[in-house]
Design a protein around this motif. Structure first.
Motif, PDB file in Angstrom:
ATOM      1  N   GLU A  62      43.786  40.130  46.310  1.00 36.37           N
ATOM      2  CA  GLU A  62      43.837  41.207  45.324  1.00 36.37           C
ATOM      3  C   GLU A  62      43.035  40.833  44.077  1.00 36.37           C
ATOM      4  N   LEU A  63      43.083  39.549  43.715  1.00 36.89           N
ATOM      5  CA  LEU A  63      42.299  39.095  42.568  1.00 36.89           C
ATOM      6  C   LEU A  63      40.805  39.224  42.873  1.00 36.89           C
ATOM      7  N   CYS A  64      40.428  38.879  44.090  1.00 40.03           N
ATOM      8  CA  CYS A  64      39.021  39.027  44.487  1.00 40.03           C
ATOM      9  C   CYS A  64      38.611  40.505  44.415  1.00 40.03           C
ATOM     10  N   ALA A  65      39.485  41.373  44.912  1.00 45.79           N
ATOM     11  CA  ALA A  65      39.211  42.814  44.823  1.00 45.79           C
ATOM     12  C   ALA A  65      39.095  43.238  43.362  1.00 45.79           C
ATOM     13  N   GLY A  66      39.918  42.665  42.512  1.00 50.44           N
ATOM     14  CA  GLY A  66      39.870  42.965  41.073  1.00 50.44           C
ATOM     15  C   GLY A  66      38.543  42.560  40.456  1.00 50.44           C
ATOM     16  N   PHE A  67      38.087  41.376  40.790  1.00 50.02           N
ATOM     17  CA  PHE A  67      36.794  40.909  40.284  1.00 50.02           C
ATOM     18  C   PHE A  67      35.686  41.913  40.666  1.00 50.02           C
ATOM     19  N   ILE A  68      35.680  42.293  41.934  1.00 54.96           N
ATOM     20  CA  ILE A  68      34.600  43.164  42.412  1.00 54.96           C
ATOM     21  C   ILE A  68      34.728  44.551  41.787  1.00 54.96           C
ATOM     22  N   MET A 210      46.817  45.917  36.047  1.00 56.12           N
ATOM     23  CA  MET A 210      45.599  46.589  36.489  1.00 56.12           C
ATOM     24  C   MET A 210      45.878  47.558  37.651  1.00 56.12           C
ATOM     25  N   THR A 211      47.052  47.429  38.261  1.00 49.06           N
ATOM     26  CA  THR A 211      47.397  48.332  39.364  1.00 49.06           C
ATOM     27  C   THR A 211      48.299  49.488  38.903  1.00 49.06           C
ATOM     28  N   ASP A 212      48.617  49.578  37.617  1.00 50.40           N
ATOM     29  CA  ASP A 212      49.457  50.685  37.131  1.00 50.40           C
ATOM     30  C   ASP A 212      48.721  52.021  37.271  1.00 50.40           C
ATOM     31  N   GLU A 292      39.462  51.386  43.055  1.00 50.99           N
ATOM     32  CA  GLU A 292      38.523  50.577  43.834  1.00 50.99           C
ATOM     33  C   GLU A 292      39.211  49.334  44.402  1.00 50.99           C
ATOM     34  N   MET A 293      40.130  48.740  43.635  1.00 53.89           N
ATOM     35  CA  MET A 293      40.889  47.583  44.155  1.00 53.89           C
ATOM     36  C   MET A 293      41.663  47.979  45.408  1.00 53.89           C
ATOM     37  N   ALA A 294      42.329  49.122  45.328  1.00 55.63           N
ATOM     38  CA  ALA A 294      43.132  49.572  46.469  1.00 55.63           C
ATOM     39  C   ALA A 294      42.232  49.814  47.685  1.00 55.63           C
ATOM     40  N   ARG A 295      41.047  50.363  47.443  1.00 58.39           N
ATOM     41  CA  ARG A 295      40.122  50.612  48.551  1.00 58.39           C
ATOM     42  C   ARG A 295      39.681  49.291  49.196  1.00 58.39           C
ATOM     43  N   ASP A 299      40.460  46.267  53.512  1.00 63.96           N
ATOM     44  CA  ASP A 299      39.657  45.462  54.428  1.00 63.96           C
ATOM     45  C   ASP A 299      39.708  43.978  54.029  1.00 63.96           C
ATOM     46  N   PRO A 300      40.860  43.342  54.289  1.00 65.84           N
ATOM     47  CA  PRO A 300      41.014  41.944  53.881  1.00 65.84           C
ATOM     48  C   PRO A 300      39.998  41.017  54.556  1.00 65.84           C
TER      49      PRO A 300
END
Ligand code: TYM
Length: 335
Positions: A62-68, A210-212, A292-295, A299-300
């Motif tokens: 999730e942190l990686c998704a956050g970065f991107i 960031m997910t709120d 975008e994080m959720a998207r 695809d882990p």
């Protein structure tokens, strides 16, 4: 080219403090293009306090998704998780032997996190700053963007570099510069202007995650603690008004304006008027990131592929620096 390194722990979710104090700055430095940028999910730091393995895996992805989602481009920056690059742990051992117990015991984070029962804290928690120094110095990084709370750790990183260079009579590790800049180097709790916004605060209302979703963000800002006065039109009017200062700082960082510019525009407004403006801006800036994080989280396997590729690039820089360090110390390494 100068090299930037920074890290974030995958322990719990990302907060607005992490985003404004660190991640947004990482994106700026990447896009300035004048530095090589290396960003790391520090999973080995996270386990200095016990983490549930499945949660750690998920938090790292999730942190990686956050970065991107926040704008880090894996083609422009090196993006990876710490444990995949063994050189961090290897250099950390050497630094464990360079740093002194007293340095570690003086760290405020150690004192805060270990609490009263230091005997029962992990040895890793005490050695935490030596691993952090290794993270940075294994890339010979010169610039480290962080929030204000990491200042003491970066001073220790400089002390480790200086002592290593001195003990071995070399000029090998650079003395790194902390980059603590912008309006939001210290985002405070929404419930208490004297406490840092933190993922470990028991009150969820104290932070924006960031997910709120939009409603949650709006509700938390509406309920944020304030004082009864209107906003001042100059920065000195924020003295002794920590909650007001915090909301103004958050606005300034989100809007990419100076605090002065914000107050020139908002001075004289009551919080009943300012809060909805702030919450609209926060939703406008943060909602696309959480979507975008959720998207990306769907695809882990793709996230793991990105981390693996980043780790390979990171090793290419770290391996020769570690080898040279082993040489300096007197360890035999063939090949
Ligand atoms: P961590 O995971 O606690 O936080 C990551 C980054 O977010 C910043 N930050 C904040 N900034 C402003 N306001 C806040 N309320 C706030 N809360 C957190 C932190 O300052 C940090 O920049 N020890 C580090 C991780 C680390 C590291 C490194 C950093 C490990 N190795 C090497 C830089 C270089 C930490 O625990 O950050």
């Amino acid at each position: 080219t100068p090299r930037v390194f920074s890290g974030i722990q995958p322990s719990g979710g990302l907060t607005l403090g992490n985003y404004l104090g660190a991640m947004k700055r990482f994106v700026d430095m990447q896009n300035e293009g004048s530095h090589e940028t290396v960003y790391c999910m520090v999973d080995m730091h996270a386990i200095t306090v016990w983490q549930d393995p499945d949660k750690l895996r998920r938090a790292t992805r999730e942190l990686c998704a956050g970065f991107i989602a926040a704008g880090i481009d894996p083609n422009k920056s090196i993006l990876f998780n710490q444990s995949q690059v063994a050189e961090h742990a290897q250099l950390a051992w050497i630094f464990n032997c360079v740093a002194r117990m007293g340095w570690m015991q003086r760290m405020t984070q150690w004192k805060d996190k270990a609490g009263k029962n230091q005997q029962n804290a992990s040895l890793g928690l005490l050695a935490y700053p030596a691993l952090m120094a290794a993270d940075i110095l294994v890339y010979h990084a010169t610039h480290v963007p962080v929030g204000d709370d990491q200042k003491q750790h970066l001073e220790l990183t400089r002390d480790v570099a200086i002592k290593f260079n001195h003990d071995y009579g070399v000029d090998f590790f650079p003395i790194t510069e902390p980059v603590i800049e912008g309006a939001a180097t210290r985002v405070m709790s929404l419930r208490d202007g004297s406490k840092k916004m933190s993922k470990s605060d028991p009150s969820d209302a104290s932070r924006i995650n960031m997910t709120d979703d939009a409603d949650t963000i709006a509700k938390k800002i509406r309920k944020a603690k304030t004082d009864p006065d209107a906003l001042p039109s100059e920065e000195k009017g924020l003295e002794d008004r920590p909650e007001a200062r915090n909301l103004v700082n958050i606005y300034a960082a989100l809007a990419e304006q100076s605090v002065d510019a914000v107050l020139r525009e908002m001075g004289g407004k009551q919080f009943s008027e300012f809060k909805p403006i702030l919450s609209d801006l926060a939703v406008e800036k943060l909602a696309p990131i959480s979507t975008e994080m959720a998207r990306l989280m769907q695809d882990p396997a793709e996230i793991d592929r990105i981390l693996g590729h980043g780790a390979q690039q990171a090793r290419e820089i770290a391996a020769p620096i570690l080898k040279k360090t082993y040489d300096i110390v007197g360890m035999i390494s063939s090949t």
